[in-house]
Design an enzyme around this catalytic site. Structure first.
Site, PDB file in Angstrom:
ATOM      1  N   HIS A   1      60.646  60.318  37.700  1.00 34.67           N
ATOM      2  CA  HIS A   1      61.434  60.120  39.009  1.00 34.67           C
ATOM      3  C   HIS A   1      62.588  61.036  38.911  1.00 34.67           C
ATOM      4  O   HIS A   1      63.330  61.073  40.004  1.00 34.67           O
ATOM      5  CB  HIS A   1      61.847  58.389  38.798  1.00 34.67           C
ATOM      6  CG  HIS A   1      62.832  58.271  37.843  1.00 34.67           C
ATOM      7  ND1 HIS A   1      64.361  58.209  38.238  1.00 34.67           N
ATOM      8  CD2 HIS A   1      62.844  58.183  36.458  1.00 34.67           C
ATOM      9  CE1 HIS A   1      65.016  58.069  36.980  1.00 34.67           C
ATOM     10  NE2 HIS A   1      64.070  57.854  36.170  1.00 34.67           N
TER      11      HIS A   1
ATOM     12  N   THR B   1      46.854  50.128  29.244  1.00 34.87           N
ATOM     13  CA  THR B   1      46.330  50.906  30.251  1.00 34.87           C
ATOM     14  C   THR B   1      47.340  51.806  30.977  1.00 34.87           C
ATOM     15  O   THR B   1      48.217  51.165  31.420  1.00 34.87           O
ATOM     16  CB  THR B   1      45.733  49.779  31.165  1.00 34.87           C
ATOM     17  OG1 THR B   1      44.906  48.753  30.553  1.00 34.87           O
ATOM     18  CG2 THR B   1      44.796  50.253  32.558  1.00 34.87           C
TER      19      THR B   1
ATOM     20  N   CYS C   1      79.777  54.148  31.158  1.00 28.83           N
ATOM     21  CA  CYS C   1      78.296  53.701  30.842  1.00 28.83           C
ATOM     22  C   CYS C   1      78.433  52.081  30.472  1.00 28.83           C
ATOM     23  O   CYS C   1      79.325  51.536  30.681  1.00 28.83           O
ATOM     24  CB  CYS C   1      77.903  54.470  29.618  1.00 28.83           C
ATOM     25  SG  CYS C   1      76.303  54.983  29.558  1.00 28.83           S
TER      26      CYS C   1
HETATM   27  C1  LIG Z   1      67.152  60.000  33.202  1.00 28.92           C
HETATM   28  C2  LIG Z   1      67.095  60.498  31.873  1.00 28.92           C
HETATM   29  C3  LIG Z   1      66.375  59.915  30.675  1.00 28.92           C
HETATM   30  C4  LIG Z   1      65.714  58.588  30.935  1.00 28.92           C
HETATM   31  O1  LIG Z   1      64.462  58.637  31.683  1.00 28.92           O
HETATM   32  P1  LIG Z   1      63.956  57.443  32.191  1.00 28.92           P
HETATM   33  O2  LIG Z   1      62.610  57.607  33.073  1.00 28.92           O
HETATM   34  O3  LIG Z   1      64.973  56.809  33.348  1.00 28.92           O
HETATM   35  O4  LIG Z   1      63.635  56.368  31.273  1.00 28.92           O
HETATM   36  C5  LIG Z   1      66.233  60.551  29.516  1.00 28.92           C
HETATM   37  N1  LIG Z   1      66.990  61.724  29.358  1.00 28.92           N
HETATM   38  C6  LIG Z   1      67.744  62.290  30.167  1.00 28.92           C
HETATM   39  C7  LIG Z   1      68.204  63.565  29.963  1.00 28.92           C
HETATM   40  C8  LIG Z   1      67.797  61.727  31.571  1.00 28.92           C
HETATM   41  O5  LIG Z   1      68.454  62.394  32.334  1.00 28.92           O
END
Ligand SMILES: *Cc1c(COP(=O)(O)O)cnc(C)c1O
Length: 404
Positions: free
Chosen positions: A206, A242, A330
Protein backbone atom coordinates in the site's frame (compact mmCIF):
# COMPACT_ATOMS: atom_id res chain seq x y z
CA UNK A 1 -11.85 30.08 -4.60
CA UNK A 2 -12.83 28.22 -1.44
CA UNK A 3 -11.43 24.89 -0.37
CA UNK A 4 -14.61 23.08 -1.36
CA UNK A 5 -14.39 24.29 -5.00
CA UNK A 6 -10.92 22.95 -5.28
CA UNK A 7 -9.87 19.40 -5.88
CA UNK A 8 -8.33 18.02 -2.71
CA UNK A 9 -4.56 17.70 -2.75
CA UNK A 10 -2.94 14.58 -1.31
CA UNK A 11 0.56 15.12 0.04
CA UNK A 12 0.66 12.15 2.42
CA UNK A 13 1.95 9.31 0.25
CA UNK A 14 4.23 7.95 2.98
CA UNK A 15 1.10 7.17 5.00
CA UNK A 16 -0.56 5.33 2.14
CA UNK A 17 -1.25 5.60 -1.60
CA UNK A 18 -4.20 4.99 -3.91
CA UNK A 19 -4.53 1.62 -5.63
CA UNK A 20 -3.87 2.33 -9.31
CA UNK A 21 -6.70 1.41 -11.72
CA UNK A 22 -4.34 -1.06 -13.47
CA UNK A 23 -3.66 -2.73 -10.12
CA UNK A 24 -7.35 -2.85 -9.27
CA UNK A 25 -8.16 -4.38 -12.66
CA UNK A 26 -5.50 -7.05 -12.20
CA UNK A 27 -6.89 -7.99 -8.77
CA UNK A 28 -10.60 -8.12 -9.61
CA UNK A 29 -10.80 -11.64 -11.15
CA UNK A 30 -9.22 -13.09 -7.99
CA UNK A 31 -12.12 -11.84 -5.87
CA UNK A 32 -14.76 -12.96 -8.37
CA UNK A 33 -14.44 -15.91 -10.76
CA UNK A 34 -10.88 -17.01 -9.92
CA UNK A 35 -11.33 -17.54 -6.20
CA UNK A 36 -9.48 -20.83 -5.85
CA UNK A 37 -7.11 -21.71 -3.03
CA UNK A 38 -3.59 -21.88 -4.52
CA UNK A 39 -2.94 -25.04 -2.49
CA UNK A 40 -5.80 -26.93 -4.17
CA UNK A 41 -4.86 -29.25 -7.02
CA UNK A 42 -7.98 -28.75 -9.16
CA UNK A 43 -8.26 -26.15 -11.90
CA UNK A 44 -9.53 -23.42 -9.53
CA UNK A 45 -6.49 -23.95 -7.35
CA UNK A 46 -4.13 -24.12 -10.30
CA UNK A 47 -5.22 -20.80 -11.77
CA UNK A 48 -4.78 -19.13 -8.37
CA UNK A 49 -1.37 -20.76 -8.00
CA UNK A 50 -0.28 -19.53 -11.44
CA UNK A 51 -1.32 -15.96 -10.55
CA UNK A 52 0.45 -16.17 -7.20
CA UNK A 53 3.70 -17.37 -8.77
CA UNK A 54 3.48 -14.72 -11.47
CA UNK A 55 3.10 -12.06 -8.74
CA UNK A 56 6.06 -13.55 -6.85
CA UNK A 57 8.18 -13.28 -9.99
CA UNK A 58 7.25 -9.61 -10.45
CA UNK A 59 8.21 -8.75 -6.88
CA UNK A 60 11.48 -10.66 -7.30
CA UNK A 61 12.31 -8.74 -10.50
CA UNK A 62 11.87 -5.41 -8.71
CA UNK A 63 14.39 -6.49 -6.04
CA UNK A 64 16.80 -8.47 -8.23
CA UNK A 65 15.91 -11.54 -6.18
CA UNK A 66 14.92 -15.08 -7.07
CA UNK A 67 11.15 -15.77 -6.86
CA UNK A 68 11.83 -18.55 -4.37
CA UNK A 69 13.19 -15.90 -1.99
CA UNK A 70 9.90 -13.96 -1.75
CA UNK A 71 7.47 -14.67 1.11
CA UNK A 72 4.07 -12.99 0.95
CA UNK A 73 2.88 -11.47 4.24
CA UNK A 74 0.11 -9.21 5.48
CA UNK A 75 2.22 -6.05 5.14
CA UNK A 76 5.28 -4.15 6.26
CA UNK A 77 4.65 -4.72 9.96
CA UNK A 78 4.42 -8.49 9.59
CA UNK A 79 7.48 -8.60 7.34
CA UNK A 80 9.52 -6.69 9.93
CA UNK A 81 8.25 -8.94 12.74
CA UNK A 82 8.98 -12.10 10.77
CA UNK A 83 12.49 -10.96 9.90
CA UNK A 84 13.42 -9.88 13.41
CA UNK A 85 11.68 -12.47 15.56
CA UNK A 86 12.27 -15.19 12.97
CA UNK A 87 16.04 -14.70 12.89
CA UNK A 88 16.38 -13.98 16.61
CA UNK A 89 14.48 -17.10 17.68
CA UNK A 90 16.01 -19.45 15.11
CA UNK A 91 16.12 -22.99 16.52
CA UNK A 92 14.65 -21.88 19.84
CA UNK A 93 17.41 -19.38 20.50
CA UNK A 94 16.53 -17.28 23.55
CA UNK A 95 19.45 -14.93 23.71
CA UNK A 96 21.76 -13.00 21.47
CA UNK A 97 22.46 -9.45 20.42
CA UNK A 98 20.60 -7.32 17.88
CA UNK A 99 21.75 -4.02 16.36
CA UNK A 100 19.26 -1.46 15.09
CA UNK A 101 18.93 2.34 14.96
CA UNK A 102 17.05 5.11 16.71
CA UNK A 103 15.10 6.12 13.61
CA UNK A 104 13.52 2.77 12.71
CA UNK A 105 9.77 2.37 12.28
CA UNK A 106 7.93 1.06 15.33
CA UNK A 107 7.42 -2.20 13.42
CA UNK A 108 11.17 -2.77 13.90
CA UNK A 109 11.74 -1.12 17.28
CA UNK A 110 8.86 -2.85 19.05
CA UNK A 111 9.78 -6.45 18.07
CA UNK A 112 13.39 -5.70 19.14
CA UNK A 113 12.13 -4.37 22.45
CA UNK A 114 9.82 -7.38 22.93
CA UNK A 115 12.72 -9.79 22.38
CA UNK A 116 14.49 -8.31 25.41
CA UNK A 117 11.92 -10.11 27.59
CA UNK A 118 13.36 -13.40 26.43
CA UNK A 119 16.95 -12.48 27.08
CA UNK A 120 18.01 -10.77 23.87
CA UNK A 121 20.08 -7.60 24.09
CA UNK A 122 19.60 -4.71 21.71
CA UNK A 123 21.98 -1.91 20.73
CA UNK A 124 20.14 1.07 19.27
CA UNK A 125 22.66 3.06 17.25
CA UNK A 126 22.19 6.86 17.09
CA UNK A 127 22.04 9.01 13.95
CA UNK A 128 23.52 12.43 13.12
CA UNK A 129 21.53 15.67 12.91
CA UNK A 130 20.40 14.81 9.38
CA UNK A 131 19.26 11.34 10.35
CA UNK A 132 22.19 9.40 8.87
CA UNK A 133 23.58 6.26 10.46
CA UNK A 134 27.38 5.95 10.49
CA UNK A 135 28.31 2.44 9.24
CA UNK A 136 31.33 2.69 11.57
CA UNK A 137 28.93 2.84 14.53
CA UNK A 138 27.25 -0.33 13.31
CA UNK A 139 30.60 -2.07 12.95
CA UNK A 140 31.72 -1.00 16.43
CA UNK A 141 28.47 -2.30 17.93
CA UNK A 142 29.02 -5.82 16.58
CA UNK A 143 29.69 -8.48 19.25
CA UNK A 144 30.49 -12.18 19.10
CA UNK A 145 26.87 -12.96 19.87
CA UNK A 146 25.26 -10.51 17.40
CA UNK A 147 22.53 -12.41 15.55
CA UNK A 148 21.00 -9.62 13.45
CA UNK A 149 21.56 -6.10 12.12
CA UNK A 150 18.42 -4.18 11.11
CA UNK A 151 18.74 -0.75 9.47
CA UNK A 152 16.00 0.80 7.35
CA UNK A 153 16.67 1.77 3.74
CA UNK A 154 14.88 5.12 3.89
CA UNK A 155 13.11 6.86 6.74
CA UNK A 156 9.34 7.29 6.65
CA UNK A 157 9.31 10.66 8.40
CA UNK A 158 12.35 12.61 7.23
CA UNK A 159 13.18 10.64 4.08
CA UNK A 160 16.87 10.15 4.88
CA UNK A 161 18.40 7.31 2.85
CA UNK A 162 20.81 5.12 4.83
CA UNK A 163 24.08 3.68 3.51
CA UNK A 164 22.66 0.14 3.42
CA UNK A 165 25.21 -1.16 0.93
CA UNK A 166 28.09 -0.35 3.29
CA UNK A 167 26.21 -1.70 6.28
CA UNK A 168 25.37 -4.83 4.30
CA UNK A 169 29.07 -5.26 3.49
CA UNK A 170 29.98 -5.06 7.16
CA UNK A 171 27.29 -7.58 8.07
CA UNK A 172 28.31 -9.94 5.25
CA UNK A 173 31.99 -9.79 6.22
CA UNK A 174 31.09 -10.72 9.80
CA UNK A 175 28.57 -13.38 8.80
CA UNK A 176 25.63 -11.60 10.49
CA UNK A 177 22.22 -11.55 8.77
CA UNK A 178 21.26 -8.04 7.60
CA UNK A 179 17.62 -6.93 7.50
CA UNK A 180 16.39 -3.69 5.97
CA UNK A 181 12.93 -2.16 6.15
CA UNK A 182 12.58 -0.90 2.57
CA UNK A 183 8.88 -0.06 2.83
CA UNK A 184 9.43 3.61 1.95
CA UNK A 185 12.15 2.98 -0.62
CA UNK A 186 10.06 0.90 -3.01
CA UNK A 187 9.25 2.70 -6.28
CA UNK A 188 11.27 5.72 -5.17
CA UNK A 189 14.78 4.37 -5.69
CA UNK A 190 16.32 1.30 -7.30
CA UNK A 191 16.62 -1.59 -4.86
CA UNK A 192 18.99 -4.47 -5.52
CA UNK A 193 19.26 -7.05 -2.75
CA UNK A 194 22.36 -8.64 -4.30
CA UNK A 195 24.36 -5.45 -4.85
CA UNK A 196 23.33 -4.15 -1.41
CA UNK A 197 24.28 -7.34 0.49
CA UNK A 198 20.79 -7.66 1.96
CA UNK A 199 19.63 -10.92 3.56
CA UNK A 200 16.12 -9.85 4.55
CA UNK A 201 14.04 -6.99 3.12
CA UNK A 202 10.54 -5.83 4.10
CA UNK A 203 8.11 -4.16 1.73
CA UNK A 204 4.44 -3.21 1.83
CA UNK A 205 2.09 -2.95 -1.17
CA UNK A 206 0.00 0.00 0.00
CA UNK A 207 2.99 2.34 0.14
CA UNK A 208 3.46 2.07 -3.63
CA UNK A 209 -0.02 1.90 -5.13
CA UNK A 210 -0.88 -1.66 -4.21
CA UNK A 211 -3.64 -2.70 -1.78
CA UNK A 212 -3.46 -2.47 2.02
CA UNK A 213 -2.92 -5.64 4.03
CA UNK A 214 -0.34 -7.32 1.82
CA UNK A 215 3.43 -7.18 1.71
CA UNK A 216 6.45 -9.37 1.27
CA UNK A 217 9.65 -10.37 2.97
CA UNK A 218 12.68 -11.14 0.84
CA UNK A 219 14.64 -13.97 2.49
CA UNK A 220 17.97 -14.67 0.84
CA UNK A 221 18.52 -18.36 0.16
CA UNK A 222 20.26 -19.95 3.11
CA UNK A 223 19.19 -17.33 5.69
CA UNK A 224 18.41 -19.09 8.94
CA UNK A 225 14.94 -18.05 9.95
CA UNK A 226 12.04 -19.49 11.90
CA UNK A 227 8.35 -18.86 11.07
CA UNK A 228 6.27 -16.82 13.51
CA UNK A 229 2.92 -18.11 12.15
CA UNK A 230 2.59 -21.89 12.37
CA UNK A 231 -0.08 -23.85 10.54
CA UNK A 232 -0.59 -25.34 7.11
CA UNK A 233 2.95 -24.67 5.94
CA UNK A 234 2.23 -22.27 3.09
CA UNK A 235 5.02 -20.07 1.71
CA UNK A 236 7.52 -22.90 2.12
CA UNK A 237 6.68 -23.19 5.77
CA UNK A 238 7.73 -19.62 6.52
CA UNK A 239 4.28 -18.11 6.65
CA UNK A 240 1.31 -20.39 7.20
CA UNK A 241 -2.18 -19.22 6.18
CA UNK A 242 -3.85 -19.21 2.78
CA UNK A 243 -2.17 -16.44 0.82
CA UNK A 244 -4.19 -13.33 0.04
CA UNK A 245 -4.16 -14.13 -3.67
CA UNK A 246 -5.89 -10.96 -4.90
CA UNK A 247 -3.63 -8.90 -2.66
CA UNK A 248 -0.49 -10.66 -3.89
CA UNK A 249 -1.62 -10.13 -7.50
CA UNK A 250 -2.08 -6.43 -6.68
CA UNK A 251 1.37 -6.28 -5.10
CA UNK A 252 2.87 -7.97 -8.17
CA UNK A 253 1.20 -5.51 -10.51
CA UNK A 254 2.30 -2.56 -8.36
CA UNK A 255 5.87 -3.92 -8.45
CA UNK A 256 5.74 -4.22 -12.24
CA UNK A 257 4.46 -0.65 -12.57
CA UNK A 258 7.05 0.63 -10.09
CA UNK A 259 9.84 -0.75 -12.24
CA UNK A 260 8.27 0.44 -15.50
CA UNK A 261 7.59 4.00 -14.32
CA UNK A 262 10.35 4.55 -11.78
CA UNK A 263 12.56 6.89 -13.78
CA UNK A 264 10.11 9.49 -15.09
CA UNK A 265 8.00 9.36 -11.89
CA UNK A 266 11.01 9.94 -9.66
CA UNK A 267 12.24 12.77 -11.84
CA UNK A 268 8.87 14.53 -11.61
CA UNK A 269 8.59 14.09 -7.85
CA UNK A 270 12.17 15.21 -7.32
CA UNK A 271 11.56 18.46 -9.22
CA UNK A 272 8.54 19.24 -7.03
CA UNK A 273 10.37 18.22 -3.87
CA UNK A 274 13.34 20.44 -4.72
CA UNK A 275 11.09 23.40 -5.37
CA UNK A 276 9.47 22.96 -1.95
CA UNK A 277 12.83 22.53 -0.24
CA UNK A 278 14.08 25.73 -1.85
CA UNK A 279 10.96 27.89 -1.53
CA UNK A 280 9.52 27.03 1.90
CA UNK A 281 12.51 28.37 3.86
CA UNK A 282 12.52 31.48 1.61
CA UNK A 283 8.81 32.15 2.08
CA UNK A 284 8.41 31.23 5.74
CA UNK A 285 10.70 32.90 8.28
CA UNK A 286 12.28 30.63 10.91
CA UNK A 287 11.66 27.45 8.96
CA UNK A 288 14.12 24.62 8.39
CA UNK A 289 14.45 21.35 6.52
CA UNK A 290 14.43 18.14 8.58
CA UNK A 291 16.59 15.33 7.25
CA UNK A 292 19.44 15.19 4.76
CA UNK A 293 19.57 17.73 1.92
CA UNK A 294 20.45 15.25 -0.83
CA UNK A 295 20.43 11.74 0.63
CA UNK A 296 16.66 11.77 0.89
CA UNK A 297 13.68 10.16 -0.79
CA UNK A 298 12.64 11.92 -3.99
CA UNK A 299 9.13 12.37 -2.61
CA UNK A 300 9.89 13.66 0.89
CA UNK A 301 10.05 17.25 2.12
CA UNK A 302 9.91 17.68 5.90
CA UNK A 303 10.05 21.12 7.53
CA UNK A 304 10.19 22.51 11.02
CA UNK A 305 8.72 25.86 11.94
CA UNK A 306 9.70 27.70 15.09
CA UNK A 307 6.93 28.63 17.55
CA UNK A 308 4.15 26.51 16.10
CA UNK A 309 2.72 23.12 16.68
CA UNK A 310 2.33 20.59 13.88
CA UNK A 311 -1.26 19.41 14.45
CA UNK A 312 -2.65 22.95 14.17
CA UNK A 313 -0.80 23.37 10.90
CA UNK A 314 -2.17 20.09 9.51
CA UNK A 315 -5.70 21.15 10.45
CA UNK A 316 -5.33 24.56 8.78
CA UNK A 317 -3.91 22.95 5.64
CA UNK A 318 -6.79 20.48 5.67
CA UNK A 319 -9.24 23.43 5.68
CA UNK A 320 -7.50 24.52 2.47
CA UNK A 321 -7.90 21.06 0.97
CA UNK A 322 -4.32 19.93 1.49
CA UNK A 323 -3.63 16.60 3.21
CA UNK A 324 -0.19 16.40 4.86
CA UNK A 325 1.11 15.10 8.16
CA UNK A 326 3.27 16.12 11.08
CA UNK A 327 6.41 14.46 12.17
CA UNK A 328 5.00 14.08 15.65
CA UNK A 329 2.32 12.51 17.86
CA UNK A 330 2.13 8.79 17.71
CA UNK A 331 -0.13 6.48 19.77
CA UNK A 332 -3.43 7.46 21.32
CA UNK A 333 -3.46 10.80 23.06
CA UNK A 334 0.31 10.91 23.15
CA UNK A 335 1.92 14.32 23.31
CA UNK A 336 5.33 12.78 22.84
CA UNK A 337 7.10 14.15 19.78
CA UNK A 338 8.37 11.77 17.13
CA UNK A 339 11.27 9.53 18.17
CA UNK A 340 12.83 10.20 14.77
CA UNK A 341 12.93 13.99 15.21
CA UNK A 342 14.24 13.62 18.75
CA UNK A 343 16.97 11.30 17.42
CA UNK A 344 18.18 14.19 15.23
CA UNK A 345 18.87 16.08 18.44
CA UNK A 346 15.88 18.42 18.17
CA UNK A 347 14.39 19.85 21.34
CA UNK A 348 10.85 18.73 22.17
CA UNK A 349 9.31 22.06 21.19
CA UNK A 350 11.16 22.09 17.83
CA UNK A 351 10.14 18.52 17.06
CA UNK A 352 6.49 19.51 17.60
CA UNK A 353 6.43 22.11 14.83
CA UNK A 354 7.09 19.80 11.90
CA UNK A 355 5.31 19.26 8.61
CA UNK A 356 5.82 16.23 6.37
CA UNK A 357 4.96 16.55 2.69
CA UNK A 358 5.22 13.24 0.83
CA UNK A 359 4.60 13.34 -2.90
CA UNK A 360 3.11 10.77 -5.22
CA UNK A 361 3.14 10.08 -8.93
CA UNK A 362 0.04 12.18 -9.61
CA UNK A 363 1.07 15.35 -7.76
CA UNK A 364 1.75 18.41 -9.90
CA UNK A 365 3.85 21.58 -9.77
CA UNK A 366 0.56 23.53 -9.57
CA UNK A 367 -0.37 21.70 -6.38
CA UNK A 368 3.01 22.54 -4.89
CA UNK A 369 2.51 26.18 -5.93
CA UNK A 370 -0.83 26.23 -4.15
CA UNK A 371 0.82 24.93 -0.97
CA UNK A 372 3.52 27.61 -1.27
CA UNK A 373 0.77 30.19 -1.70
CA UNK A 374 -1.19 29.28 1.44
CA UNK A 375 1.54 28.04 3.79
CA UNK A 376 3.20 31.35 4.78
CA UNK A 377 -0.15 32.88 5.80
CA UNK A 378 -1.16 29.84 7.83
CA UNK A 379 2.15 29.74 9.68
CA UNK A 380 1.97 33.50 10.38
CA UNK A 381 -1.59 33.18 11.69
CA UNK A 382 -0.75 30.23 13.91
CA UNK A 383 2.21 32.10 15.34
CA UNK A 384 -0.02 35.08 16.07
CA UNK A 385 -2.86 33.29 17.80
CA UNK A 386 -0.98 30.50 19.46
CA UNK A 387 2.30 31.42 21.09
CA UNK A 388 4.16 28.17 21.65
CA UNK A 389 4.24 28.74 25.39
CA UNK A 390 0.43 28.34 25.54
CA UNK A 391 -1.13 24.99 26.44
CA UNK A 392 -0.71 22.68 23.48
CA UNK A 393 -4.12 22.12 21.84
CA UNK A 394 -5.36 18.65 20.96
CA UNK A 395 -4.61 17.53 17.43
CA UNK A 396 -7.35 16.62 14.94
CA UNK A 397 -8.92 13.24 15.60
CA UNK A 398 -7.01 12.69 18.81
CA UNK A 399 -4.15 10.93 17.02
CA UNK A 400 -5.27 7.28 17.01
CA UNK A 401 -2.41 6.04 14.90
CA UNK A 402 1.21 6.59 14.13
CA UNK A 403 2.89 8.51 11.38
CA UNK A 404 3.69 5.68 8.98
C1 LIG B 1 4.23 1.94 6.62
C2 LIG B 1 5.51 1.41 7.14
C3 LIG B 1 5.57 0.16 7.78
C4 LIG B 1 4.32 -0.66 8.07
O1 LIG B 1 3.75 -1.19 6.91
P1 LIG B 1 2.24 -1.75 6.98
O2 LIG B 1 2.05 -2.43 5.66
O3 LIG B 1 1.36 -0.55 7.13
O4 LIG B 1 2.18 -2.69 8.13
C5 LIG B 1 6.80 -0.31 8.18
N1 LIG B 1 7.91 0.40 7.97
C6 LIG B 1 7.90 1.60 7.38
C7 LIG B 1 9.18 2.34 7.15
C8 LIG B 1 6.70 2.14 6.94
O5 LIG B 1 6.69 3.34 6.36
Amino acid sequence: MTASDRKRIYFDHSATTAVLPEVHDAMKPYFLEKYGNPSSIHSFGREAKIALEDARKKVAVLLNADPSEIVFTSGGTESDNLAIKGVAMYKGRSKGHIITTKVEHHAVLEPCDWLKRFGFEVTVVPVDSEGLVDPGDIERAVRDDTVLISVMMANNEIGTIQPVREIGQIARAKGIPFHTDAVQAMAKMPVDVRADNIDLLSLSAHKFHGPKGVGALYVRKGTKIEPILHGGGQERGLRSSTVNVAGAVGLGKAAEIAKRDMEPTCERMKAIRDKLIKRVPELVPNSYLNGHKTKRLVNNANFRFDFIEGEGLILQLDFKGIAASTGSACSTGSLEPSHVLLALGLKHEDAHGSLRITLGRENTQEEADYLLEVLPGIVAKLREISPYSAERPMGPGGGESCVQ
